[in-house]
Design a protein around this motif. Sequence first.
Motif, mmCIF file in Angstrom:
data_model
loop_
_atom_site.group_PDB
_atom_site.id
_atom_site.type_symbol
_atom_site.label_atom_id
_atom_site.label_comp_id
_atom_site.label_asym_id
_atom_site.label_seq_id
_atom_site.Cartn_x
_atom_site.Cartn_y
_atom_site.Cartn_z
ATOM 1 N N GLY A 89 0.788 -1.224 0.000
ATOM 2 C CA GLY A 89 0.000 0.000 0.000
ATOM 3 C C GLY A 89 0.819 1.271 0.000
ATOM 4 N N LEU A 90 2.044 1.206 -0.504
ATOM 5 C CA LEU A 90 2.908 2.385 -0.535
ATOM 6 C C LEU A 90 2.693 3.136 -1.840
ATOM 7 C CD1 LEU A 90 5.108 3.952 0.942
ATOM 8 C CD2 LEU A 90 6.808 2.490 -0.170
ATOM 9 N N SER A 91 2.238 4.378 -1.751
ATOM 10 C CA SER A 91 1.942 5.174 -2.942
ATOM 11 C C SER A 91 2.953 6.310 -3.070
ATOM 12 C CB SER A 91 0.524 5.749 -2.838
ATOM 13 O OG SER A 91 0.209 6.517 -3.971
ATOM 14 N N PRO A 92 3.371 6.613 -4.315
ATOM 15 C CA PRO A 92 3.002 5.985 -5.581
ATOM 16 C C PRO A 92 3.689 4.630 -5.749
ATOM 17 C CG PRO A 92 4.651 7.647 -5.982
ATOM 18 C CD PRO A 92 4.316 7.731 -4.516
ATOM 19 N N TYR A 93 3.074 3.743 -6.531
ATOM 20 C CA TYR A 93 3.638 2.413 -6.705
ATOM 21 C C TYR A 93 4.990 2.458 -7.405
ATOM 22 C CZ TYR A 93 -1.245 1.180 -5.778
ATOM 23 O OH TYR A 93 -2.492 1.084 -5.228
ATOM 24 N N PHE A 94 5.120 3.349 -8.379
ATOM 25 C CA PHE A 94 6.365 3.463 -9.134
ATOM 26 C C PHE A 94 7.232 4.541 -8.505
ATOM 27 C CE2 PHE A 94 9.082 5.086 -12.512
ATOM 28 C CZ PHE A 94 9.523 3.931 -13.133
ATOM 29 N N SER A 95 8.432 4.160 -8.039
ATOM 30 C CA SER A 95 9.354 5.103 -7.422
ATOM 31 C C SER A 95 10.310 5.638 -8.484
ATOM 32 C CB SER A 95 10.138 4.427 -6.301
ATOM 33 O OG SER A 95 11.172 5.274 -5.831
ATOM 34 N N MET A 96 10.144 6.889 -8.869
ATOM 35 C CA MET A 96 11.009 7.471 -9.880
ATOM 36 C C MET A 96 12.442 7.589 -9.384
ATOM 37 S SD MET A 96 11.286 8.455 -12.953
ATOM 38 C CE MET A 96 9.666 8.815 -13.647
ATOM 39 N N GLY A 97 12.622 7.821 -8.083
ATOM 40 C CA GLY A 97 13.964 7.891 -7.534
ATOM 41 C C GLY A 97 14.685 6.560 -7.652
ATOM 42 N N TYR A 98 13.991 5.484 -7.296
ATOM 43 C CA TYR A 98 14.550 4.132 -7.416
ATOM 44 C C TYR A 98 14.922 3.845 -8.862
ATOM 45 C CZ TYR A 98 14.526 -1.017 -7.362
ATOM 46 O OH TYR A 98 14.849 -2.347 -7.506
ATOM 47 N N TYR A 99 14.019 4.182 -9.772
ATOM 48 C CA TYR A 99 14.246 3.939 -11.197
ATOM 49 C C TYR A 99 15.422 4.774 -11.702
ATOM 50 C CZ TYR A 99 13.200 3.641 -16.219
ATOM 51 O OH TYR A 99 13.285 3.441 -17.577
ATOM 52 N N ALA A 100 15.497 6.047 -11.293
ATOM 53 C CA ALA A 100 16.570 6.925 -11.750
ATOM 54 C C ALA A 100 17.934 6.430 -11.289
ATOM 55 C CB ALA A 100 16.329 8.349 -11.256
ATOM 56 N N GLY A 101 18.034 6.003 -10.041
ATOM 57 C CA GLY A 101 19.300 5.483 -9.546
ATOM 58 C C GLY A 101 19.720 4.219 -10.261
ATOM 59 N N MET A 102 18.740 3.376 -10.543
ATOM 60 C CA MET A 102 19.015 2.107 -11.205
ATOM 61 C C MET A 102 19.489 2.306 -12.645
ATOM 62 S SD MET A 102 16.292 -1.009 -11.484
ATOM 63 C CE MET A 102 15.045 0.169 -12.044
ATOM 64 N N VAL A 103 18.733 3.089 -13.431
ATOM 65 C CA VAL A 103 19.095 3.247 -14.839
ATOM 66 C C VAL A 103 20.367 4.084 -15.004
ATOM 67 C CG1 VAL A 103 16.720 2.961 -15.630
ATOM 68 C CG2 VAL A 103 17.581 5.270 -15.149
ATOM 69 N N SER A 104 20.612 5.008 -14.080
ATOM 70 C CA SER A 104 21.844 5.796 -14.157
ATOM 71 C C SER A 104 23.062 4.893 -13.997
ATOM 72 C CB SER A 104 21.857 6.882 -13.083
ATOM 73 O OG SER A 104 20.816 7.808 -13.280
ATOM 74 N N ALA A 105 22.996 3.990 -13.012
ATOM 75 C CA ALA A 105 24.108 3.068 -12.781
ATOM 76 C C ALA A 105 24.308 2.140 -13.975
ATOM 77 C CB ALA A 105 23.862 2.261 -11.508
ATOM 78 N N MET A 106 23.201 1.630 -14.527
ATOM 79 C CA MET A 106 23.301 0.719 -15.659
ATOM 80 C C MET A 106 23.842 1.424 -16.899
ATOM 81 S SD MET A 106 19.800 -1.538 -15.398
ATOM 82 C CE MET A 106 19.385 -2.468 -13.926
ATOM 83 N N TRP A 107 23.357 2.618 -17.160
ATOM 84 C CA TRP A 107 23.774 3.370 -18.344
ATOM 85 C C TRP A 107 25.262 3.716 -18.272
ATOM 86 C CZ3 TRP A 107 24.961 8.731 -19.390
ATOM 87 C CH2 TRP A 107 24.898 9.078 -20.741
ATOM 88 N N LEU A 108 25.701 4.196 -17.116
ATOM 89 C CA LEU A 108 27.103 4.578 -16.964
ATOM 90 C C LEU A 108 28.023 3.364 -17.060
ATOM 91 C CD1 LEU A 108 26.817 7.211 -14.073
ATOM 92 C CD2 LEU A 108 27.349 7.660 -16.488
ATOM 93 N N LEU A 109 27.615 2.244 -16.450
ATOM 94 C CA LEU A 109 28.451 1.052 -16.522
ATOM 95 C C LEU A 109 28.510 0.510 -17.947
ATOM 96 C CD1 LEU A 109 30.018 -1.162 -14.773
ATOM 97 C CD2 LEU A 109 27.989 -2.522 -15.214
ATOM 98 N N TRP A 110 27.380 0.567 -18.650
ATOM 99 C CA TRP A 110 27.349 0.036 -20.005
ATOM 100 C C TRP A 110 28.290 0.840 -20.917
ATOM 101 C CZ3 TRP A 110 26.582 -4.197 -22.338
ATOM 102 C CH2 TRP A 110 26.301 -4.269 -23.697
ATOM 103 N N ILE A 111 28.248 2.149 -20.813
ATOM 104 C CA ILE A 111 29.121 2.977 -21.637
ATOM 105 C C ILE A 111 30.586 2.748 -21.263
ATOM 106 C CG2 ILE A 111 29.786 5.352 -22.207
ATOM 107 C CD1 ILE A 111 26.910 6.167 -21.855
ATOM 108 N N SER A 112 30.882 2.753 -19.973
ATOM 109 C CA SER A 112 32.271 2.604 -19.540
ATOM 110 C C SER A 112 32.822 1.215 -19.840
ATOM 111 C CB SER A 112 32.397 2.907 -18.047
ATOM 112 O OG SER A 112 31.585 2.034 -17.278
ATOM 113 N N SER A 113 31.994 0.176 -19.702
ATOM 114 C CA SER A 113 32.473 -1.186 -19.956
ATOM 115 C C SER A 113 32.693 -1.424 -21.450
ATOM 116 C CB SER A 113 31.489 -2.218 -19.401
ATOM 117 O OG SER A 113 30.226 -2.129 -20.035
ATOM 118 N N THR A 114 31.809 -0.903 -22.291
ATOM 119 C CA THR A 114 32.012 -1.070 -23.730
ATOM 120 C C THR A 114 33.232 -0.279 -24.206
ATOM 121 O OG1 THR A 114 30.400 0.715 -24.129
ATOM 122 C CG2 THR A 114 29.595 -1.548 -24.243
#
Length: 244
Positions: A138-163
Motif C-alpha cells: 500500500g505504498l503510494s506511488p507504486y512506481f518510485s522514480m527515484g529508485y528507477y533513476a538510480g538504477m538506470v543511471s548506474a546501468m547506463w554509466l556502466l554500459w558505456i564505460s564497460s564497452t
Amino acid sequence: MSAQYSDFTHYPSFRSEMVRGATACVPVLVGVLPFGLLLGAQAAQKGFSVVSLSLMTGLNFGGGSEFAALALWTSPPHVLTIVLVSLLVNSRHLVMGASLAPYLAHLPARKVMPALFFMCDESWAMSMADAARRRAVGLSPYFSMGYYAGMVSAMWLLWISSTASGVIIGPALGDVTHWGFDMAFPAVFFVLLKGMWKGLRVALPWLVSLVCAAAAYHFVPGAAYVPVGAVSGILAILLTRRKA
C-alpha cells in the motif's frame, strides 16, 4: 494525489531512493560488465574508437541491437539495414513501455520520455517488481522514480564505460565467453523474473513467448524471434484474460 508526490525531483527521499536503486542493481551490473567488454572487443575489430562506440552505446542503450549492428557492420556500413534490424530487435521495448504506462500516467511527458529512453530489459523487470512490492504494502506511488533513476543511471554509466573499456583491453582479453561470462547476463535476468513469479497461470504467457521465440530462432533467419516472442506473449495474455 498529495502535493508531496506532485514532483519527484523535490520529494525528500528522492536521493535515498536513487541510492536504493543503484544498490539494488549491483548484481545486474556484475552480469552486464562482461557483455560490455565483449561488445567493446568486437567493436574494436570493426574499427570503432572509444568515442564512436560510446556514442552508439549511450544513444541507443539496447545491448541486443548493438550486437546485431556490429554483426552487420561493414565498410562502408549498410545504414538502412542496420537501422531496420535495430528497430526489429528493440521492438520488445514497445511492449515493455506499454506495461509501464499505468505506473507513469500521473507524470508529465517531460519526465516520462527521458525515463523511457533509459529503459532496458533489466531496469524494466526490476522497476515492475519494485512497483508490485510497493503496491502490495500500500505504498503510494507504486512506481518510485527515484529508485528507477538510480538504477538506470548506474546501468547506463556502466554500459558505456564497460564497452569503452572493451575497445581498449578487449583484444588482450580474447573471447570472454570462453570463461563462461556469457551466462551471467541470462542468469541475472532469470533471477529478476523469479521475483515477479505469481503462479503458473500468470506465467503461461511467458512460456508461450519462450516457445514461440525459440521456434522462430531456429526456423526463421534474422532477428524475427524478438517480435514473434513479444506478439505471441501479448496474444497469450489477451486469450487467458478473456477465458478468465
